[in-house]
Design an enzyme around this catalytic site. Sequence first.
Site, PDB file in Angstrom:
ATOM      1  N   ARG A 168       0.828  -1.216   0.000  1.00 42.97           N
ATOM      2  CA  ARG A 168       0.000   0.000   0.000  1.00 42.97           C
ATOM      3  C   ARG A 168       0.858   1.259   0.000  1.00 42.97           C
ATOM      4  O   ARG A 168       0.487   2.282   0.592  1.00 42.97           O
ATOM      5  CB  ARG A 168      -0.967   0.021   1.177  1.00 42.97           C
ATOM      6  CG  ARG A 168      -1.752  -1.258   1.373  1.00 42.97           C
ATOM      7  CD  ARG A 168      -2.435  -1.738   0.121  1.00 42.97           C
ATOM      8  NE  ARG A 168      -3.086  -3.031   0.332  1.00 42.97           N
ATOM      9  CZ  ARG A 168      -3.690  -3.699  -0.663  1.00 42.97           C
ATOM     10  NH1 ARG A 168      -3.689  -3.237  -1.895  1.00 42.97           N
ATOM     11  NH2 ARG A 168      -4.273  -4.850  -0.416  1.00 42.97           N
ATOM     12  N   ASN A 210       2.818  -7.661   7.682  1.00 43.52           N
ATOM     13  CA  ASN A 210       2.887  -8.972   7.027  1.00 43.52           C
ATOM     14  C   ASN A 210       4.375  -9.284   6.966  1.00 43.52           C
ATOM     15  O   ASN A 210       5.038  -9.056   5.956  1.00 43.52           O
ATOM     16  CB  ASN A 210       2.287  -8.915   5.616  1.00 43.52           C
ATOM     17  CG  ASN A 210       0.782  -8.725   5.660  1.00 43.52           C
ATOM     18  OD1 ASN A 210       0.115  -9.120   6.621  1.00 43.52           O
ATOM     19  ND2 ASN A 210       0.233  -8.105   4.632  1.00 43.52           N
ATOM     20  N   LYS A 287       0.935  -8.631  13.812  1.00 41.47           N
ATOM     21  CA  LYS A 287      -0.332  -8.963  13.143  1.00 41.47           C
ATOM     22  C   LYS A 287      -0.454 -10.476  13.215  1.00 41.47           C
ATOM     23  O   LYS A 287       0.326 -11.193  12.590  1.00 41.47           O
ATOM     24  CB  LYS A 287      -0.289  -8.494  11.686  1.00 41.47           C
ATOM     25  CG  LYS A 287      -1.453  -8.957  10.827  1.00 41.47           C
ATOM     26  CD  LYS A 287      -1.365  -8.359   9.414  1.00 41.47           C
ATOM     27  CE  LYS A 287      -2.502  -8.852   8.519  1.00 41.47           C
ATOM     28  NZ  LYS A 287      -2.440  -8.236   7.172  1.00 41.47           N
ATOM     29  N   GLU A 291      -5.735 -12.356   8.039  1.00 45.40           N
ATOM     30  CA  GLU A 291      -5.417 -12.432   6.612  1.00 45.40           C
ATOM     31  C   GLU A 291      -4.265 -13.400   6.336  1.00 45.40           C
ATOM     32  O   GLU A 291      -3.309 -13.086   5.636  1.00 45.40           O
ATOM     33  CB  GLU A 291      -5.107 -11.031   6.069  1.00 45.40           C
ATOM     34  CG  GLU A 291      -6.279 -10.080   6.239  1.00 45.40           C
ATOM     35  CD  GLU A 291      -6.063  -8.695   5.654  1.00 45.40           C
ATOM     36  OE1 GLU A 291      -4.905  -8.252   5.593  1.00 45.40           O
ATOM     37  OE2 GLU A 291      -7.061  -8.076   5.269  1.00 45.40           O
ATOM     38  N   ARG A 324      -1.965  -6.117  17.255  1.00 47.06           N
ATOM     39  CA  ARG A 324      -3.065  -5.579  16.460  1.00 47.06           C
ATOM     40  C   ARG A 324      -4.370  -6.349  16.666  1.00 47.06           C
ATOM     41  O   ARG A 324      -4.377  -7.577  16.793  1.00 47.06           O
ATOM     42  CB  ARG A 324      -2.700  -5.579  14.978  1.00 47.06           C
ATOM     43  CG  ARG A 324      -1.541  -4.674  14.669  1.00 47.06           C
ATOM     44  CD  ARG A 324      -1.127  -4.789  13.228  1.00 47.06           C
ATOM     45  NE  ARG A 324      -1.802  -3.864  12.355  1.00 47.06           N
ATOM     46  CZ  ARG A 324      -2.330  -4.190  11.171  1.00 47.06           C
ATOM     47  NH1 ARG A 324      -2.327  -5.440  10.761  1.00 47.06           N
ATOM     48  NH2 ARG A 324      -2.875  -3.276  10.405  1.00 47.06           N
ATOM     49  N   ARG A 336     -18.231  -9.096   9.573  1.00 39.28           N
ATOM     50  CA  ARG A 336     -16.799  -8.817   9.775  1.00 39.28           C
ATOM     51  C   ARG A 336     -16.593  -7.662  10.750  1.00 39.28           C
ATOM     52  O   ARG A 336     -15.636  -7.662  11.531  1.00 39.28           O
ATOM     53  CB  ARG A 336     -16.147  -8.495   8.422  1.00 39.28           C
ATOM     54  CG  ARG A 336     -14.728  -7.996   8.553  1.00 39.28           C
ATOM     55  CD  ARG A 336     -14.060  -7.829   7.216  1.00 39.28           C
ATOM     56  NE  ARG A 336     -12.866  -7.014   7.325  1.00 39.28           N
ATOM     57  CZ  ARG A 336     -12.137  -6.590   6.290  1.00 39.28           C
ATOM     58  NH1 ARG A 336     -12.496  -6.921   5.061  1.00 39.28           N
ATOM     59  NH2 ARG A 336     -11.075  -5.851   6.473  1.00 39.28           N
ATOM     60  N   LYS A 360      -7.526  -0.305  14.572  1.00 38.61           N
ATOM     61  CA  LYS A 360      -7.759   0.653  13.477  1.00 38.61           C
ATOM     62  C   LYS A 360      -8.914   1.581  13.845  1.00 38.61           C
ATOM     63  O   LYS A 360      -9.783   1.218  14.642  1.00 38.61           O
ATOM     64  CB  LYS A 360      -8.090  -0.094  12.181  1.00 38.61           C
ATOM     65  CG  LYS A 360      -6.908  -0.847  11.598  1.00 38.61           C
ATOM     66  CD  LYS A 360      -7.219  -1.412  10.213  1.00 38.61           C
ATOM     67  CE  LYS A 360      -6.020  -2.217   9.694  1.00 38.61           C
ATOM     68  NZ  LYS A 360      -6.214  -2.733   8.327  1.00 38.61           N
ATOM     69  N   ASP A 365     -11.843  -1.309   7.608  1.00 42.68           N
ATOM     70  CA  ASP A 365     -10.471  -1.150   7.105  1.00 42.68           C
ATOM     71  C   ASP A 365     -10.208   0.197   6.447  1.00 42.68           C
ATOM     72  O   ASP A 365     -10.156   0.260   5.218  1.00 42.68           O
ATOM     73  CB  ASP A 365     -10.160  -2.276   6.105  1.00 42.68           C
ATOM     74  CG  ASP A 365      -8.677  -2.354   5.801  1.00 42.68           C
ATOM     75  OD1 ASP A 365      -7.901  -1.738   6.540  1.00 42.68           O
ATOM     76  OD2 ASP A 365      -8.316  -3.022   4.815  1.00 42.68           O
ATOM     77  N   GLU A 387      -4.692   3.037  15.453  1.00 43.70           N
ATOM     78  CA  GLU A 387      -3.958   2.909  14.187  1.00 43.70           C
ATOM     79  C   GLU A 387      -4.706   3.651  13.089  1.00 43.70           C
ATOM     80  O   GLU A 387      -5.859   3.354  12.795  1.00 43.70           O
ATOM     81  CB  GLU A 387      -3.798   1.427  13.816  1.00 43.70           C
ATOM     82  CG  GLU A 387      -3.057   1.217  12.502  1.00 43.70           C
ATOM     83  CD  GLU A 387      -2.831  -0.262  12.163  1.00 43.70           C
ATOM     84  OE1 GLU A 387      -2.470  -1.044  13.070  1.00 43.70           O
ATOM     85  OE2 GLU A 387      -3.022  -0.630  10.992  1.00 43.70           O
ATOM     86  N   GLU A 393      -4.671   4.059   0.761  1.00 44.64           N
ATOM     87  CA  GLU A 393      -5.056   2.820   0.083  1.00 44.64           C
ATOM     88  C   GLU A 393      -6.454   2.920  -0.527  1.00 44.64           C
ATOM     89  O   GLU A 393      -6.692   2.409  -1.615  1.00 44.64           O
ATOM     90  CB  GLU A 393      -4.997   1.672   1.105  1.00 44.64           C
ATOM     91  CG  GLU A 393      -5.488   0.344   0.578  1.00 44.64           C
ATOM     92  CD  GLU A 393      -5.414  -0.772   1.628  1.00 44.64           C
ATOM     93  OE1 GLU A 393      -4.898  -0.526   2.742  1.00 44.64           O
ATOM     94  OE2 GLU A 393      -5.871  -1.885   1.319  1.00 44.64           O
TER      95      GLU A 393
HETATM   96  O1  GCW Z   1      -6.924  -4.498   4.390  1.00 45.84           O
HETATM   97  C1  GCW Z   1      -5.687  -4.509   4.570  1.00 45.84           C
HETATM   98  C2  GCW Z   1      -4.760  -4.044   3.514  1.00 45.84           C
HETATM   99  C3  GCW Z   1      -3.577  -4.963   3.614  1.00 45.84           C
HETATM  100  C4  GCW Z   1      -2.992  -4.803   5.012  1.00 45.84           C
HETATM  101  C5  GCW Z   1      -4.074  -5.097   6.051  1.00 45.84           C
HETATM  102  C6  GCW Z   1      -3.594  -4.876   7.476  1.00 45.84           C
HETATM  103  C7  GCW Z   1      -0.751  -5.081   5.755  1.00 45.84           C
HETATM  104  O2  GCW Z   1      -5.367  -4.116   2.258  1.00 45.84           O
HETATM  105  O3  GCW Z   1      -2.660  -4.616   2.629  1.00 45.84           O
HETATM  106  O4  GCW Z   1      -1.908  -5.642   5.209  1.00 45.84           O
HETATM  107  O5  GCW Z   1      -5.153  -4.261   5.820  1.00 45.84           O
HETATM  108  O6  GCW Z   1      -3.831  -3.802   7.987  1.00 45.84           O
HETATM  109  O7  GCW Z   1      -3.026  -5.776   8.048  1.00 45.84           O
END
Ligand code: GCW
Length: 700
Positions: A168, A210, A287, A291, A324, A336, A360, A365, A387, A393
């Site tokens: 991003r 990630n 994290k 995902e 996180r 979600r 967040k 998101d 956050e 993005e």
């Molecule tokens: O939705 C997402 C973004 C991902 C990101 C994720 C997160 C780092 O599209 O790219 O991954 O949030 O915040 O972990």
Amino acid sequence: MSRICAWTSAWLAGTALAVGVLPGAALANDGYDLWLAPAPAGSAQADVRVVGDSPTLQLAAAELRRDLGAAPLPVVLARADAPELAALGLPTAGLGTEGYLVRAATVAGRPSLLVTGNSDAGVLYGAFAAIRAQKTGGDLTKIDLTSTPKVKLRVLNHWDNLDGSVERGYAGQSLWDWWTLPDFKDPRYTDYARANAALGINGTVLNNVNASPDSLSAAYIAKAAALADVLRPWGIKVYLSARFSAPIELGGLKTADPLDPQVQAWWKDKSDEIYRAIPDFGGFLVKANSEGQPGPRDYHRTHAEGANMLAAAVAPHGGVVMWRAFVYAETDPDDRAKQAYSEFKPLDGKFADNVLVQVKNGAIDFQPREPFHPLFGAMPKTPMMLELQITKEYLGFATHLAYLGPLFEEVLEADTRAKGKGSTVAKVVDGALEGHDLTGMAGVANIGRDRDWSGSTFNQANWYVFGRLAWDPTLSAEALAREWARQTFGDDPRVVDTAVSMMMESREAVVDYTGPFGLAHLMDTGHHYGPGPWVNDLARPEWNPTYYHKADRGGIGFDRTRTGSNAVAQYAPPVARMLADPRTTPETELLWFHHLPWDWKMKSGRTLWQEMVARYDRGVATVAQMQQQWDGVKDKVDAERWSKTASYLAIQHNEARWWRDASLAYWMSVNGLSLPEGSPAPEHDLAWYKAQRFPLAPGH
Ligand code: GCW
């Protein structure tokens, strides 16, 4: 091919033209200096005296000499415990470790501008405050400023990968040249540190959440240590994102179970190794179970058990863990937006003292607008770190002008009602509501190797406003826009007023043309660039825009009341009551919480459909107006920054129209309605919009 490409070539042609027509002059300002332009060449240099000595005090002095120009008074930089300040009886006790006092005062018999604080970093922040005051029109001969940060950890999160790409990221490759580190320390690292210190940012997480396990290898610890050495004198600590399964990948263990003694020992040894290289290492950001990332849930352990294991490893060194709460699972059929709360709220009180839960701003998101995350105010025993996403993005990447100050302010001012009226998110985050000392705010950085750092001049303002709000979440977005514009473009009130007015309208414009009234997550797949409200074929239900808008012939919106997912019940009762009824829900969040008929009567008296179309039209019109405003200051802004911004505004106008047209074409295919009179038909049919592909879009 699409007109997006056509616009890109127009931009390239425009740039070539500008450079061709005005050689030299057009290159006058490439934005590298950010909000820290040095005093004009030839101006007198401030007379700066440093009491005591340290690398940080010397840096503070150099900043003043570089930026302040002819100061009306000699400047004295001293820590508050300097003997020669003793007689002044300064109110420095309340400044804490990082606060500053900047005051016109007589020091050692001489009228001076005194910059002081209880630590070297405090003095450095004071020096930047003096520069800011002078550049925004303050009179240094009368100055009397004191300020203490309200938030302890003010941290950038770089989603930078070890191969130089940035998740991003839209401002070029990663600023960190991992390949040449630790031997080569690019001077840009110092300039990065200076810019952050000017805002009061005191931490940086170097690598993507990630995370690659390699970032914890000996070679990469040495690279991180080299960066830490550069950043340290600027008051900035280094943190690393940790991959939860690193004990397996790096350590050769069979498990990463947080209750396994060998795993615990591995993390302890790894932490000891990091602290040997970086004695003031800040700690880990994690994290987990999100995902596809590994985490404690893989071993049927809780997030608290996972976090606490890492916390125990860094605690002897004074480190923290930022864990996180961005979790959701395809195996969980629940809304979600509810999942993070459901998973984390029961863990309140179970986290170690040096853990912050990083949340967040909203429950999905980083959308252009989201209601505040229900976890704020819901975990009183746990430090809740906010956050925010500085990189855009979902708000047009680097090309769209969208000043995020109003978005950040909106969430900080949101009232959780957790302990009665006035229980704002800001008070949860700064610890005032529950008396937490350990507090934090994180911003996902928009910084890359582009000359202007953030991909555009106006994107620099988002870095700026994040840093300033992390220092004091009660500052006003508009005042900060003005502060930034004045330091970035100079004193001309016409330029400053124009920039501020464009900035203050810009975020709402993005909301209007991408998805008004609480619609969210309508973007195309993967790259998140451009509209894709029709997408409904992705493997995980909650990755599809249709999951979020639920539009059908009868209506549109996600029912999060009792008749739907009942996400509203996650808010404190007065907020939940307000959101349970579409008539008391703020219209800006209407379709986030309610599924309503297309002819739902809005406060204006018009139908929902009519109002939606009007908002899409307004969004496009606002961008057109921003273009006009910018045209009006053409002769007052240096050619390079002016023309890049003008070209980007043209791209934005084109893409705002694209978002509007594609969205309306799709909504009409669902609701069978036509456009109100006067609203132009989409330029193409729906099939055309659906056929657009952007495999090479940056940042994913
Ligand atoms: O939705 C997402 C973004 C991902 C990101 C994720 C997160 C780092 O599209 O790219 O991954 O949030 O915040 O972990």
